[in-house]
Every structure is written in structure tokens, then in C-alpha cells.
Design an enzyme around this catalytic site. Sequence first.
Site, PDB file in Angstrom:
ATOM      1  CG  ASP A 495      57.030  64.659  37.547  1.00 17.53           C
ATOM      2  OD1 ASP A 495      57.168  63.826  36.913  1.00 17.53           O
ATOM      3  OD2 ASP A 495      57.769  64.897  38.726  1.00 17.53           O
ATOM      4  CD  GLU A 538      57.074  60.007  38.688  1.00 18.28           C
ATOM      5  OE1 GLU A 538      58.335  60.448  38.651  1.00 18.28           O
ATOM      6  OE2 GLU A 538      56.914  59.022  38.459  1.00 18.28           O
TER       7      GLU A 538
END
Length: 620
Positions: A495, A538
Site C-alpha cells: 500500500d 493504491e
Amino acid sequence: MLDTSHNNADFGLYRRMLAENNLILTNIAQGAPLAQTLADIATSIEIQNPEIWAVIFLLDESGKHLRLAAAPSLHPDCSCAIDGIGVETGTWPQCAASDTLVDTATEDLEASQFWRRFSGVVQEHGLYACVAVPIRSMHKGILGIVAACLQQPDRGGDKHRQALADVTALATIAIERHIDQTEIRRAENAALERETRIALAIEGSGTGVWDRNVATGEIHYSTGWKAILGYTDSEIGNRIEESYTRVHPDDLAYVKATIQAHFDRKTDSYSVEHRIRCKDGSYKWISSRGKVVSRDAEGNPLRMIGTTTDITAMRALSERLQQSVDLITSLTNEVPGLVFQYCQMPDGAAFFSYASEGIRDIYEIAPEQVATDVSVMREIIHPDDYQNYSASIAASAASLMPWHLEYRVILPTQGLRWRQGDARPRRLPDGRTLWHGFISDVTERKRIETELQEFATIDFLTQLPNRRCFMARMEEELARIQRSNGMSAAVLMCDLDYFKAINDGYGHAIGDQVLKHFATILREALRKNDTVGRVGGEEFAVILADTGFAEAALFARRVQKQIADAPFVGGGEIIPVTVSIGISAMKPSDANVAASLSRSDTALYRAKGSGRNCVEIAFD
């Protein structure tokens, strides 16, 4: 021939004979029924010789039986009794046209079995067989017999024989004309059947046909062609000028130029795709193909024949796929199409009772190669598809439901190709099943479908597998681990740290570029048998096959180092990016892929909670 120097009675008889024979010849020329003509001939014999009762027999198609053709003076009971007299092989003279009616088996016709049977039947009715003369053709052999019987024993056989022989030529002419007319009718019926078969095949394919007289400016359309545009037979004229008014204004110049190029012999055939106005005012896309089939001595075109196919749906698909317009057009151009009639006998034997020339492109064979059986198809259809091909035809025959199938073929020149077949079956009274349909080349369409399948599994922005594809790959990896007894794989959740701040501070366009930059780093860090995917905004996930925790941690730190050593530069400004990574192991004991994914998620949250830009491992 009668002697006209005798008394006036004989001369009057002669004139009546001439008049009778002229009438018979007139009837023959005008195509009068054979039975009527033969009855007139028999009557003319009796007029010439009042003491004679004439009988005319014809040999049936089997060549073994005589059937009664004319006996105007016989009692019906006698006529029925002599009808169908058999002719045994060896007793009936089977002689050539140039031979006499006498062979080694019989001295003459009146010594044959036929004569004995005929004499016996008429004697039962109070008559005496007198004489018999064969009806003989110069080309077709023996056609029948003219016989005579009297009310008392014959005392002038030679005279009666000559009387019968004189009119036998008339019977020969009448019979031969009847045979010729019958053969002509058979030929005409066969031609009509072929035309009907072709028309049904074309109708089943959904293709329209047009025929243009270039010299007169006339153009005739089939019912199927008019139906494409929503018209009935009476609602469209036959002038080429009118046909051009239906072409879309933006396409008219192109259509005319393409036709003229073919007229000028610059192209082997005419082939265009253009829009055409329907009855309701809307426009359809059509593919029109044709060829000049006759020219005058100077090479000017006289007649042009072609077909029209509705390709509106295909063009709509082209528009939806945007960049695939050229591919769809190429597909259309490569589909010559096979119009066919396929026949299956009750015993399972099958053949193409009609196959258009398109079979040379579709299967790279000639129509005659499947005219009697379809065994050659086993060599053409892909081995993995042949069983399904045969089963689909059998199912269509059993249910009489339309046949539709996509299958592969392997051709000597074209190689592996896809074909689509569509046809409608019907059962014939004799138990045969007949299909009329169309087979087309769908190779390019199948390729496009494969590309669309790829589009459905790839993330558009990063060009990495999307979440759906990644999860499917995890399922495959878990199944492999569970089969391999003790092997494992590492699952990493990645992430990007503070990504929302990047989006808010630099804009979403820069944010997208950052995601693509990180995706490239991940892709280049993987081995051949590893998998990466974008599973969230993301968030990225990685499967490292046959990898333990230590190796997975090294991989994670290497990725962190690479993104630190190669920061993203946007608008001339360096944008620092870090990544938090959680690691877990995919185990054979996992019930599903969600277990290992959940563990790596938990490790990722710990990495986030530890200040980000960290690597955490879930050892549970």
C-alpha cells in the site's frame, strides 16, 4: 402400297388411308397423347383391312413385359386378359437396331412364347391370332409389337403382315416422340430442382441476390434482398437510377467509383460496404459483392450478378470497440461464405447436395468432393472439435432445431481457422433430413473476443492484472500448493503511503502517474512464475511462488529500496513515495485464498501502524 389403278372402291380406300395417315402425323407433330395416337393408328389398320382387329403393345421400362397400348375394336374383357403379357429372356428377341427380329432363340416373332400366349388369350374370346410385326427404332431397339387377329383362321398372312408393316413406321414415330418428350420433361424437372435447391440455400443464409442488366439500366432484386430493407416484392422498382437514391449520400461516390473500376477491369470483382436507406427511413450497413458475368465484343459489361448481406450488427460492434474498426472490416472482407444444402439419409450417410463455390475458401476443397459423402470433413475439422461438430448435427436432426456451431478447421493454405455454421433443418417424407444454411469465417471475430477477455482481466491504468484476475491466479496457486505436499507461496500486500495526500496536493493526474511508476517497479522485480495485481486504489498484491518468509522479506525491502532510489518526478518536482508491505504464507491447510490474503492484510495494517514504509510478517 395399294394399287390405285383398281376400281373406284379401292381408290376411295387409298384416299381415306392417306387422309388418316396425314391426320395421325399431324397429331404426332402437335404432341397428342400417345394412347390417342396409337388408337388412331390401330383404327387406320382396320380401315385398310376391315377383317382385321388391330392390337398395339408397348414394352415396359423393365423390358420384360408388354402392356396393352391400343385395341380399339377388342371387347374390354379380351383387352384386360392380354394386358401385361410377360416376355421371358431368351424367347424375346433382344436384337440391335440393325438386326432383324429373328435370332437363334426363335425363328420369328410368331414362334415366340409371346405369340403362343397371345393366340391362346384371343382364341378364348372367339378370335384367331393372325400376324405380329415388331415396332423397331433405329436408336432405341425394340419398342413394342403391332398384332392382328381375325374372326376366322388366317388365310392371307403375308398380306396382313404387309398391312401392319406399312403403318408400323407411324407407331415408331409416335413412340419415339413420346420418349423424347418424356426425357425432356425429366431434364427440365431436374433443372428446376437444382434452381430450387440453390434458391432455398440462399434464402436460408439470409443473403439477398441482385441481377443487373448494365446495357438497359435494369436491376432485379430477390425477395430476400428486398426483405433486408423491409420491402415487399412490389415496392421496389427495377431501375439502377432508383437504386442509387437509396445509397447514403456520403457513400454514393465511393459506390459508383468501385463499380466503375470493376466495369473497367481494374478489379476482379465488385466489393463494397456502405449504408443504404430502408423502407422506414433508417439506414443499414450492407456488404455488397458482385461480378460482371458477360461482356460484348468490345469488352463493355452487359450483365452483373451479386449478393448483399446485412452487416449492421457487425458495424455496431465495430463502433463499440472503437479501435477495432479495421479488424471488423478485415473480417467482413475475408468472409466469402459457403451457401449449402446438406442431406442426411435415414441410415446416417450424409452429403452436400449443393455447395456453392465458397467452399473453396471455407474448406479449401471443391464442391464435388462432398457431393456423395462427407468423410473428407474428418480431415478438415480440428480433431478436438470434430466430435462436437458431429454431435451438434445429430442433435439438430433429432430435434429439427436450427443448427448453430462455432468450430475450428485446419486447412493446407490458411492453417487453423474458425468457422461458424448456421442452418435450418426439415424432414422429408422419405425420412431424409435436409439443411439449408450458411458457413462463414469468424477467425478475426474470435481473436477480438480473446482480446476483450484480456481487457476484462487487466487494470487499464497500470496494465497489471485486476483484482478479479489476481484472485483467480491465487486460486490456481492454492490448488497447486495443496497438490504438492508441503510447498508454499508468499502473499504480499503493498500500500502506497500517504497516497491521498499526493492526490490532494498534486492532482489525480499525478497520482495516476505515481501508481503506474510503482506498478513498473513491481513488474520488473518479479520472477517469471510470480504474479502481481492491482487489487484496490493504491493497493497491490504479489504472489511469490515457492518462497518463504525470509525471501519474501528480502523482496519487499528490495522494492522499497528501488522506489526510494528512483523517486517519481512530476512537473520537474521530485515526489517522494514510500510503501508499506504485509507478508503472509499461503498454506496447504488454507480453506480458501481469503485466508492468506486476510493474514497479509493484517500484517499490512501493522506496518501502517508502525509508522509506514515498513515490512511486517504474519507468521500465524
